[in-house]
Motif scaffolding. Structure first.
Motif, PDB file in Angstrom:
ATOM      1  N   SER A  45     -14.594   4.444  -3.829  1.00 28.30           N
ATOM      2  CA  SER A  45     -13.963   5.492  -3.028  1.00 28.30           C
ATOM      3  C   SER A  45     -13.038   4.902  -1.967  1.00 28.30           C
ATOM      4  O   SER A  45     -11.926   5.389  -1.755  1.00 28.30           O
ATOM      5  CB  SER A  45     -15.025   6.371  -2.357  1.00 28.30           C
ATOM      6  OG  SER A  45     -15.766   7.053  -3.339  1.00 28.30           O
ATOM      7  N   ASN A  48      -9.955   3.501  -3.690  1.00 22.80           N
ATOM      8  CA  ASN A  48      -9.094   4.621  -4.051  1.00 22.80           C
ATOM      9  C   ASN A  48      -8.273   5.088  -2.850  1.00 22.80           C
ATOM     10  O   ASN A  48      -7.067   5.306  -2.942  1.00 22.80           O
ATOM     11  CB  ASN A  48      -9.964   5.755  -4.599  1.00 22.80           C
ATOM     12  CG  ASN A  48      -9.180   6.967  -4.992  1.00 22.80           C
ATOM     13  OD1 ASN A  48      -8.729   7.716  -4.138  1.00 22.80           O
ATOM     14  ND2 ASN A  48      -9.022   7.169  -6.297  1.00 22.80           N
ATOM     15  N   GLU A  49      -8.934   5.232  -1.720  1.00 24.26           N
ATOM     16  CA  GLU A  49      -8.269   5.696  -0.492  1.00 24.26           C
ATOM     17  C   GLU A  49      -7.218   4.688  -0.026  1.00 24.26           C
ATOM     18  O   GLU A  49      -6.119   5.069   0.382  1.00 24.26           O
ATOM     19  CB  GLU A  49      -9.323   5.922   0.606  1.00 24.26           C
ATOM     20  CG  GLU A  49      -8.792   6.531   1.866  1.00 24.26           C
ATOM     21  CD  GLU A  49      -8.283   7.955   1.698  1.00 24.26           C
ATOM     22  OE1 GLU A  49      -7.479   8.380   2.553  1.00 24.26           O
ATOM     23  OE2 GLU A  49      -8.658   8.638   0.733  1.00 24.26           O
ATOM     24  N   ARG A  51      -5.624   2.390  -1.866  1.00 29.91           N
ATOM     25  CA  ARG A  51      -4.478   2.377  -2.792  1.00 29.91           C
ATOM     26  C   ARG A  51      -3.529   3.540  -2.494  1.00 29.91           C
ATOM     27  O   ARG A  51      -2.310   3.387  -2.549  1.00 29.91           O
ATOM     28  CB  ARG A  51      -4.952   2.461  -4.239  1.00 29.91           C
ATOM     29  CG  ARG A  51      -5.488   1.181  -4.801  1.00 29.91           C
ATOM     30  CD  ARG A  51      -5.797   1.339  -6.301  1.00 29.91           C
ATOM     31  NE  ARG A  51      -6.718   0.354  -6.787  1.00 29.91           N
ATOM     32  CZ  ARG A  51      -6.373  -0.843  -7.252  1.00 29.91           C
ATOM     33  NH1 ARG A  51      -5.095  -1.187  -7.269  1.00 29.91           N
ATOM     34  NH2 ARG A  51      -7.284  -1.686  -7.691  1.00 29.91           N
TER      35      ARG A  51
END
Length: 131
Positions: A45, A48-49, A51
């Motif tokens: 998570s 993801n944030e 990126r």
């Protein structure tokens, strides 16, 4: 509008810096952040944030460089660069006061962001006076 040499230099430095930083985060967040003693520890998570924000910084860098290619975007690109770099630098400075001293590399990054942001602001003011 005719951009000054100073404004063009600032846009080049700001744009290339943002593109390099954003691309590095987008392509390899683990590698980028490990340089500052930050471990993502397989946190999907968080990766993801990060990126996503890397892609945002990359796009802001491209928009900043657009001011070099298209004279009509020079003022907006300079304003964008000033806003982005001053926001990052000022927030890091605030964080030092609130959270304590980060890795030395992040302090260096903060100083660089504040310098690029201040140069962008100076170029913006200079261009407005000349225009």
């Amino acid at each position: 509008m005719n951009s000054s040499v100073f404004q063009k230099a600032v846009l080049l430095v700001a744009g290339v810096t943002a593109i390099y930083t954003g691309s590095s985060i987008l392509i390899s967040p683990d590698g980028f952040y490990s340089a500052y003693s930050i471990s993502l520890s397989g946190n999907v998570s968080l990766t993801n944030e990060l990126r996503a924000s890397g892609a945002s910084v990359l796009m802001l860098g491209l928009l900043t460089l657009a001011g070099l290619v298209f004279a009509r975007f020079a003022m907006a690109s300079t304003l964008l660069a000033a806003t982005m770099f001053l926001a990052y630098g000022a927030t890091r400075f605030l964080s030092v006061g609130l959270d304590g001293q980060p890795d030395g590399g992040l302090v260096t990054v903060m100083i660089a962001e504040l310098v690029i942001g201040a140069a962008s602001l100076a170029a913006l003011i200079s261009a407005r006076r000349a225009g």
